[in-house]
Structures are given as C-alpha cells and as structure tokens.
Write an enzyme that holds these catalytic residues in place. Structure first.
Site, PDB file in Angstrom:
ATOM      1  N   GLN A 196       0.860  -1.186   0.000  1.00  0.00           N
ATOM      2  CA  GLN A 196       0.000   0.000   0.000  1.00  0.00           C
ATOM      3  C   GLN A 196       0.892   1.230   0.000  1.00  0.00           C
ATOM      4  O   GLN A 196       1.848   1.301   0.759  1.00  0.00           O
ATOM      5  CB  GLN A 196      -0.811  -0.034   1.303  1.00  0.00           C
ATOM      6  N   THR A 197       0.599   2.189  -0.841  1.00  0.00           N
ATOM      7  CA  THR A 197       1.348   3.442  -0.735  1.00  0.00           C
ATOM      8  C   THR A 197       0.533   4.618  -1.240  1.00  0.00           C
ATOM      9  O   THR A 197      -0.386   4.452  -2.043  1.00  0.00           O
ATOM     10  CB  THR A 197       2.683   3.371  -1.514  1.00  0.00           C
ATOM     11  N   ARG A 198       0.858   5.789  -0.722  1.00  0.00           N
ATOM     12  CA  ARG A 198       0.319   7.010  -1.292  1.00  0.00           C
ATOM     13  C   ARG A 198       1.469   7.974  -1.558  1.00  0.00           C
ATOM     14  O   ARG A 198       1.288   9.171  -1.671  1.00  0.00           O
ATOM     15  CB  ARG A 198      -0.747   7.612  -0.364  1.00  0.00           C
ATOM     16  N   HIS A 202      10.659   5.263  -3.021  1.00  0.00           N
ATOM     17  CA  HIS A 202      12.092   5.547  -2.993  1.00  0.00           C
ATOM     18  C   HIS A 202      12.820   4.250  -2.644  1.00  0.00           C
ATOM     19  O   HIS A 202      12.206   3.213  -2.457  1.00  0.00           O
ATOM     20  CB  HIS A 202      12.381   6.672  -1.997  1.00  0.00           C
ATOM     21  N   HIS A 205      11.726   1.910   0.256  1.00  0.00           N
ATOM     22  CA  HIS A 205      10.539   1.090   0.026  1.00  0.00           C
ATOM     23  C   HIS A 205      10.790   0.010  -1.028  1.00  0.00           C
ATOM     24  O   HIS A 205      10.231  -1.075  -0.965  1.00  0.00           O
ATOM     25  CB  HIS A 205       9.345   1.966  -0.335  1.00  0.00           C
ATOM     26  N   ARG A 291       6.455   1.408   8.810  1.00  0.00           N
ATOM     27  CA  ARG A 291       6.339   2.312   9.947  1.00  0.00           C
ATOM     28  C   ARG A 291       5.189   3.285   9.715  1.00  0.00           C
ATOM     29  O   ARG A 291       4.963   3.731   8.594  1.00  0.00           O
ATOM     30  CB  ARG A 291       7.651   3.056  10.185  1.00  0.00           C
TER      31      ARG A 291
END
Ligand SMILES: [Zn+2]
Length: 387
Positions: A196-198, A202, A205, A291
């Site tokens: 999941q990312t918004r 980089h 990740h 995190r």
C-alpha cells in the site's frame, strides 16, 4: 500455498448487469436521490466490486457498534473501519424504511451510480467513533474532521451498482479483485504480497518490497489514488514514477501495478487492518506493514499499525502481515538496511523524511542516489515544477 480466500469466504459482486441493471436504472430515475461524498463514491465502488467483501452495503447499527467497539462485524468477522452512509437529519427524516434510494454523484450532473435499499436509519456518537477509530477527537486529524462534518444519521442497507463510477484516470490500472485474482492465477502466482502506498517509491521502500518478493511469487503494488491529503504528491505524478521504477528495476513478470480505489482515512492501525482485509480480497497472501502505516501527524506510535494485528488469530485474519522497520541506505554497509541488519549509527545512514524530500523536489533539488532512483527523481522534479 494458494491465493487467499476472500474475507468471509466469497467475493461479493454487487454490480448489476443486463435486464436487472435496466430495471434498477428505471426505478432509480424516479427514486429519491442522495449525492455521495468522495468517500461515499469510493466505498460504494469497493463494496460492489468485492474489495470490501463480505460487506454488501452500508453498515447497520449492530455492525457499526461492533466495529467501533471491537473491530469485528456483528457476526464476529474481523473488520476495523465503519463503512457508513451518513446524511443530514432532514434528509434522513424524509427517507422511509424499505425505500429504494438512488445514490448519485455530487458532481457530473448528479449521475446515477447505484441504489440503496434502506433497511435501517440510526444515529451515532461521533466523539466515540473519533476516539475509538482514530484515537483522538482533534479535528486537526483529517479523518476526525471528516467524521465531525458528516451527517448525523446513517442510512444502512444493501447496495447495488448500476453505473460504475466513470473513471477518467489510470483506466488501464483499475482492476477489481476478480481481475487481479485472474492475473495472479494466469501468472502462476500462489503467493502475492500487497504493498500500500500514497507516496513515490524511494529506495527504502524498494528494498522492503524486494525483501518480500524474495519469499513470495509476486508483488501487487497498489497505490491509493483516491482522496488524499493536499500535501501528498499528486497521484498522476506518482503513477508515472512507479512506472519508471518498475520498468528499470523490477522483473516485469513479478509485479502487478494496480490502483487501490479507496479513500484515505488516516486511521493508522485500524486502517492497516482494513487495508490488509481488502488486499486479501484482491488475492494477496501477504501484506507489508511499514512504519506509521496510514498514519498522519503524531497520532500513532511508529509501529502501532504492526502491533494491532496481534489482537487477532492468524486464521481469522487470513493474510500474513510482513512487518518492516524503517529502512535507509547505510554508507558503511554500502546497502539499504534497517536497524535489524545494520550495526552502524545514524551518521552513516542516508535518511530523509517525506517532508524533506518533498521540499527538495520542490526546489528542483535531487535527493542523493542512495535515497532515490534517478529516473524517479527526474519525473517528480519535472512534474512538481509544471504543477
Ligand atoms: Zn550499516
């Protein structure tokens, strides 16, 4: 191992087709219209396409109370976020039980999206919802602000979608859970990790994703492109940066880039559970929790979103979470690492906060290559300059 079983056992499909759709559309034209917020539109989509299985509609009081209180639906299934349709008191007063309501867009000339068969109307305690779900009542928290501003009465009942929300962006990356499952099966993936990312991805990740990819067959990189905070990097720019990253640094047959159509609630730990359950519906067997997952400001402890999963038995979650520490490039190790794998102190670690990166990019300044891939930086700087 095989792809995960949908949450609750069966993938929900509430998208009407053919004659059923025609008949519903006919009834919806004469029905009372309720415009949906952006969150409402996203929720309706995700209920209908099965991403929120086992939900088949907006929650009634029993489910709502149980979810707020103990992160379970009334039937005991794990569920961490209230999915409700709040409306103003005056609007609710005008709605009868068993009435069919047309759910329409707020813009776009009020185009019909779906129908709700109203089974229940109930009032709820916003302060309690804020405290239990968001752990704060401060309206500086965007999720709390939304709850405080929304209507006082929830309309509940099953929904059906008549017209899918007309998507104009990232069309080729919009895949329902049935579609991602089909692709996973075609590629012979038996284990898939969801990410999941918004944010742009980089190197920190990338490292986390690749660590996970070493133990599973495939990665579902599923960025959120729905409503996010105003200071997040625009979705179009992020999608371009993901594309460049995947093209240059990931094996194409091991990754699927697909958008996650949910609205962001910033509920931290509770949202991490929600995200995991949705990914289970998309077919993922594993889910990465980093995190401050889905956090905002300083409302949640750095690893609260990882710890909360311990409140449930693995079998009732049905998806394995992979917890990662904060990662960074260490000059002494000459590699990306975390405090689990690097013994050196912070003086040899290249670490930047999201805000710092955003500011650098805004000044057309490239973060160091240990932090970001050059292809990604180039796209972000160009995009932010033009934006
Ligand atoms: Zn080191």
């Amino acid at each position: 191992m095989s792809l995960s079983i949908p949450h609750g056992g069966k993938l929900v499909d509430r998208v009407l087709q053919g004659d059923e759709r025609e008949a519903a559309l006919y009834r919806a034209r004469d029905a009372k219209k309720i415009p949906l917020s952006e969150v409402g539109v996203a929720d309706l989509e995700m209920i209908a396409n099965g991403a929120m299985s086992p939900l088949t509609g907006f929650m009634g009081k029993a489910d709502y109370e149980s979810v707020v209180q103990q992160m379970r639906l009334a039937n005991g299934l794990v569920w961490s976020l209230p999915i409700t349709l709040p409306v103003a008191k005056e609007v609710a007063a005008d709605v009868r039980l068993d009435e069919e309501i047309a759910l329409v867009e707020n813009s776009n000339g009020g185009a019909i999206l779906g129908i709700l068969k109203v089974a229940e109307k109930f009032e709820y305690d916003k302060t309690r919802e804020a405290l239990e779900v968001y752990r704060t009542t401060e309206t500086a928290h965007p999720g709390v602000a939304r709850v405080m501003n929304q209507g006082e009465v929830c309309l509940a009942g099953e929904v059906w979608v008549i017209n899918r929300h007309p998507e104009t962006t990232f069309v080729e990356y919009r895949r329902d859970p049935a579609a991602t499952r089909k692709i996973f099966a075609e590629r012979g993936w038996n284990s898939v990790v969801g990410f999941q990312t918004r944010n742009p991805v980089h190197r920190a990740h990338e490292y986390i994703q690749k660590c996970a990819m070493e133990i599973v067959d495939g990665l579902l990189l599923q960025p959120l492109v729905g409503e996010t905070k105003k200071d997040d990097i625009p979705a179009a720019l992020r999608m371009e940066s993901y594309h460049a990253l995947l093209q240059n640094y990931y094996p194409a047959n091991r990754v699927l880039l697909s958008v996650f159509p949910a609205a962001m609630r910033y509920a931290g730990p509770r949202e991490a559970i929600f995200h995991a359950m949705c990914r289970k519906n998309y077919g993922c067997t594993h889910f990465i929790v980093g995190r401050d997952h889905a956090g905002v400001g300083k409302y949640y402890g750095t690893y609260d979103a990882q710890k909360i999963f311990a409140q449930f038995k693995p079998a009732e979650l049905g998806i394995t979470t992979l917890n990662f520490e904060n990662s960074f490039f260490c000059k002494k190790c000459g590699a990306v690492a975390t405090s689990k794998t690097c013994p050196h102190d912070s003086s040899s670690q290249v670490s930047l906060s999201g805000t710092q990166v955003r500011e650098m990019l805004g000044r057309s300044e490239a973060p160091p290559p240990e932090f970001s891939r050059a292809e990604v930086v180039e796209i972000l700087i160009k995009g932010l300059r033009n934006g």
